[in-house]
Design a protein around this motif. Structure first.
Motif, PDB file in Angstrom:
ATOM      1  N   VAL A 157       6.204   7.318  -9.195  1.00 46.56           N
ATOM      2  CA  VAL A 157       5.427   6.540  -8.228  1.00 46.56           C
ATOM      3  C   VAL A 157       5.936   5.108  -8.160  1.00 46.56           C
ATOM      4  O   VAL A 157       6.495   4.572  -9.108  1.00 46.56           O
ATOM      5  N   ARG A 158       5.738   4.520  -6.987  1.00 47.58           N
ATOM      6  CA  ARG A 158       5.847   3.072  -6.835  1.00 47.58           C
ATOM      7  C   ARG A 158       4.512   2.534  -7.333  1.00 47.58           C
ATOM      8  O   ARG A 158       3.463   2.843  -6.784  1.00 47.58           O
ATOM      9  N   PHE A 159       4.535   1.749  -8.390  1.00 44.39           N
ATOM     10  CA  PHE A 159       3.315   1.429  -9.117  1.00 44.39           C
ATOM     11  C   PHE A 159       2.685   0.127  -8.630  1.00 44.39           C
ATOM     12  O   PHE A 159       3.257  -0.959  -8.786  1.00 44.39           O
ATOM     13  N   PRO A 160       1.457   0.215  -8.043  1.00 45.24           N
ATOM     14  CA  PRO A 160       0.785  -0.995  -7.572  1.00 45.24           C
ATOM     15  C   PRO A 160       0.024  -1.698  -8.698  1.00 45.24           C
ATOM     16  O   PRO A 160      -0.409  -1.069  -9.672  1.00 45.24           O
ATOM     17  N   LYS A 161      -0.128  -2.984  -8.560  1.00 43.13           N
ATOM     18  CA  LYS A 161      -0.873  -3.769  -9.556  1.00 43.13           C
ATOM     19  C   LYS A 161      -2.284  -3.225  -9.745  1.00 43.13           C
ATOM     20  O   LYS A 161      -2.812  -3.217 -10.855  1.00 43.13           O
ATOM     21  N   ALA A 163      -3.314  -0.292  -9.873  1.00 44.22           N
ATOM     22  CA  ALA A 163      -3.371   0.873 -10.757  1.00 44.22           C
ATOM     23  C   ALA A 163      -3.498   0.457 -12.218  1.00 44.22           C
ATOM     24  O   ALA A 163      -4.168   1.135 -13.003  1.00 44.22           O
ATOM     25  N   MET A 164      -2.843  -0.646 -12.590  1.00 41.84           N
ATOM     26  CA  MET A 164      -3.001  -1.130 -13.959  1.00 41.84           C
ATOM     27  C   MET A 164      -4.429  -1.614 -14.182  1.00 41.84           C
ATOM     28  O   MET A 164      -5.029  -1.367 -15.236  1.00 41.84           O
ATOM     29  N   ASP A 165      -4.984  -2.299 -13.198  1.00 41.09           N
ATOM     30  CA  ASP A 165      -6.373  -2.757 -13.303  1.00 41.09           C
ATOM     31  C   ASP A 165      -7.317  -1.563 -13.438  1.00 41.09           C
ATOM     32  O   ASP A 165      -8.248  -1.587 -14.260  1.00 41.09           O
ATOM     33  N   GLY A 170     -10.698   2.062 -16.955  1.00 45.44           N
ATOM     34  CA  GLY A 170     -11.116   3.454 -17.104  1.00 45.44           C
ATOM     35  C   GLY A 170     -11.491   4.109 -15.799  1.00 45.44           C
ATOM     36  O   GLY A 170     -12.285   5.053 -15.777  1.00 45.44           O
ATOM     37  N   GLN A 171     -10.904   3.643 -14.705  1.00 48.42           N
ATOM     38  CA  GLN A 171     -11.200   4.179 -13.378  1.00 48.42           C
ATOM     39  C   GLN A 171     -10.056   5.055 -12.890  1.00 48.42           C
ATOM     40  O   GLN A 171      -8.897   4.860 -13.282  1.00 48.42           O
ATOM     41  N   PRO A 172     -10.337   6.025 -12.010  1.00 49.20           N
ATOM     42  CA  PRO A 172      -9.255   6.833 -11.430  1.00 49.20           C
ATOM     43  C   PRO A 172      -8.297   5.963 -10.631  1.00 49.20           C
ATOM     44  O   PRO A 172      -8.709   4.948 -10.047  1.00 49.20           O
ATOM     45  N   TRP A 173      -7.056   6.376 -10.603  1.00 47.74           N
ATOM     46  CA  TRP A 173      -6.106   5.706  -9.721  1.00 47.74           C
ATOM     47  C   TRP A 173      -6.420   6.076  -8.290  1.00 47.74           C
ATOM     48  O   TRP A 173      -6.472   7.254  -7.933  1.00 47.74           O
ATOM     49  N   ASP A 174      -6.596   5.076  -7.452  1.00 47.60           N
ATOM     50  CA  ASP A 174      -6.856   5.277  -6.039  1.00 47.60           C
ATOM     51  C   ASP A 174      -6.177   4.156  -5.275  1.00 47.60           C
ATOM     52  O   ASP A 174      -5.786   3.131  -5.858  1.00 47.60           O
ATOM     53  N   VAL A 175      -6.040   4.321  -3.986  1.00 44.94           N
ATOM     54  CA  VAL A 175      -5.326   3.357  -3.159  1.00 44.94           C
ATOM     55  C   VAL A 175      -6.175   2.106  -2.956  1.00 44.94           C
ATOM     56  O   VAL A 175      -7.352   2.182  -2.607  1.00 44.94           O
ATOM     57  N   VAL A 176      -5.560   0.958  -3.202  1.00 47.06           N
ATOM     58  CA  VAL A 176      -6.148  -0.338  -2.872  1.00 47.06           C
ATOM     59  C   VAL A 176      -5.201  -0.997  -1.871  1.00 47.06           C
ATOM     60  O   VAL A 176      -4.112  -1.447  -2.254  1.00 47.06           O
ATOM     61  N   PRO A 177      -5.561  -1.006  -0.607  1.00 47.26           N
ATOM     62  CA  PRO A 177      -4.655  -1.545   0.413  1.00 47.26           C
ATOM     63  C   PRO A 177      -4.196  -2.967   0.085  1.00 47.26           C
ATOM     64  O   PRO A 177      -4.992  -3.814  -0.322  1.00 47.26           O
ATOM     65  N   GLY A 178      -2.897  -3.178   0.228  1.00 49.16           N
ATOM     66  CA  GLY A 178      -2.348  -4.515   0.035  1.00 49.16           C
ATOM     67  C   GLY A 178      -1.980  -4.858  -1.384  1.00 49.16           C
ATOM     68  O   GLY A 178      -1.411  -5.929  -1.633  1.00 49.16           O
ATOM     69  N   SER A 179      -2.275  -3.981  -2.342  1.00 54.01           N
ATOM     70  CA  SER A 179      -1.928  -4.289  -3.727  1.00 54.01           C
ATOM     71  C   SER A 179      -0.413  -4.287  -3.880  1.00 54.01           C
ATOM     72  O   SER A 179       0.256  -3.336  -3.469  1.00 54.01           O
ATOM     73  N   TYR A 216       1.858   6.642  -2.878  1.00 49.55           N
ATOM     74  CA  TYR A 216       2.808   5.980  -3.766  1.00 49.55           C
ATOM     75  C   TYR A 216       3.893   6.882  -4.352  1.00 49.55           C
ATOM     76  O   TYR A 216       4.859   6.386  -4.929  1.00 49.55           O
ATOM     77  N   ASN A 217       3.750   8.193  -4.235  1.00 46.84           N
ATOM     78  CA  ASN A 217       4.738   9.107  -4.816  1.00 46.84           C
ATOM     79  C   ASN A 217       6.066   9.024  -4.080  1.00 46.84           C
ATOM     80  O   ASN A 217       6.122   9.197  -2.866  1.00 46.84           O
ATOM     81  N   ASP A 218       7.151   8.732  -4.819  1.00 45.01           N
ATOM     82  CA  ASP A 218       8.462   8.661  -4.169  1.00 45.01           C
ATOM     83  C   ASP A 218       9.446   9.710  -4.682  1.00 45.01           C
ATOM     84  O   ASP A 218      10.510   9.897  -4.086  1.00 45.01           O
ATOM     85  N   GLU A 219       9.130  10.408  -5.758  1.00 46.74           N
ATOM     86  CA  GLU A 219       9.933  11.532  -6.239  1.00 46.74           C
ATOM     87  C   GLU A 219       9.131  12.296  -7.289  1.00 46.74           C
ATOM     88  O   GLU A 219       8.329  11.704  -8.017  1.00 46.74           O
ATOM     89  N   SER A 220       9.334  13.621  -7.338  1.00 54.33           N
ATOM     90  CA  SER A 220       8.678  14.456  -8.348  1.00 54.33           C
ATOM     91  C   SER A 220       9.576  15.646  -8.642  1.00 54.33           C
ATOM     92  O   SER A 220      10.369  16.066  -7.793  1.00 54.33           O
TER      93      SER A 220
END
Length: 253
Positions: A157-161, A163-165, A170-179, A216-220
């Motif tokens: 994945v292209r890792f957004p800021k 996601a670390m927050d 302890g929250q699921p990874w979800d899209v935060v526009p503009g991160s 965010y997935n760019d390869e798997s």
């Protein structure tokens, strides 16, 4: 670096792996994944494997995947940070005495190494995969099918800021526009629960929404591991003997 933890996946190279799950397998001949599945409960404890101090996420993921496969097919392999760093050095040239050599890993290069040489566990034993196939980035259903068939899927994945927050909270990874994107990260998908993929990263299980994967997935990669099988079959009864033979015949990367 992201927070107190490291990333370490190099940018995706579209087309680096020619064999693709979407074109090889015939969906009509395959099972439909149930809403809930996964064998991650068989693993004793996930480990950090050095990814808090170096960018070896691709290597940590490879060991996590092998831990799961062997926990099903025989007995779970022993892992350690030292083993992870040995693999990281062998694949990338990382030198523990030279911080500048910590440049991350190309997952396609690592996949080839895993097939030809195999990663080593804490006892120095090599664990080779039989073959590997590229998945369509962002295709949720294809990821679910691969996960159901092969037990674990390597996800880049292209890792957004954000996601670390979310991870720290302890929250699921979800899209935060503009991160903003902080770099690339490799994680291992190991289960499906509550309508989300469950991945392993930094020694823990982390839920991830389908929207996050799509965005965010760019390869798997799906890996064919003999160590996941008993009598040639996966826990779900999928017979991979012919698939392994076919892939071995056409895979040369």
């Amino acid at each position: 670096m992201a927070g107190q933890l490291k990333l370490g996946k190099l940018p995706a190279r579209p087309g680096a792996v020619k064999l693709k799950l979407a074109t090889y397998l015939q969906p009509a001949q395959l099972p439909t994944p149930p809403d809930v599945f996964g064998h991650d409960g068989q693993v004793g404890a996930w480990e950090m494997l050095g990814n808090d101090s170096v960018g070896d996420c691709v290597i940590a993921g490879a060991l996590h995947e092998t831990m799961l496969w062997t926990s099903i097919g025989s007995s779970e392999i022993p892992v350690s940070t030292d083993a992870a760093l040995k693999n990281y050095s062998a694949i990338t040239g990382y030198n523990p005495s030279d911080p500048n050599s910590d440049q991350g890993t190309d997952p396609a290069v690592a996949a080839s190494y895993r097939r030809k040489t195999g990663i080593v566990d804490a006892n120095g034993k090599h664990h080779r995969i039989g073959a590997y196939l590229a998945l369509t980035p962002g295709d949720v259903q294809e990821h679910l099918l691969a996960l159901y068939l092969f037990g674990a899927v390597g996800v880049g994945v292209r890792f957004p800021k954000s996601a670390m927050d979310q991870f720290n909270a302890g929250q699921p990874w979800d899209v935060v526009p503009g991160s903003p994107i902080e770099g690339g990260h490799y994680i291992s998908a190991v289960a499906r629960r509550d309508g989300r993929l469950v991945i392993v990263t930094w020694g823990k299980e982390q839920p991830m929404t389908d929207a996050f994967l799509t965005e965010y997935n760019d390869e798997s990669y799906a890996y064919v591991s003999r160590e996941y099988l008993k009598n040639g079959k996966s826990p779900e009864g999928f017979n991979m003997a012919q698939l392994k033979a076919d892939l071995a015949a056409v895979t040369s990367a």
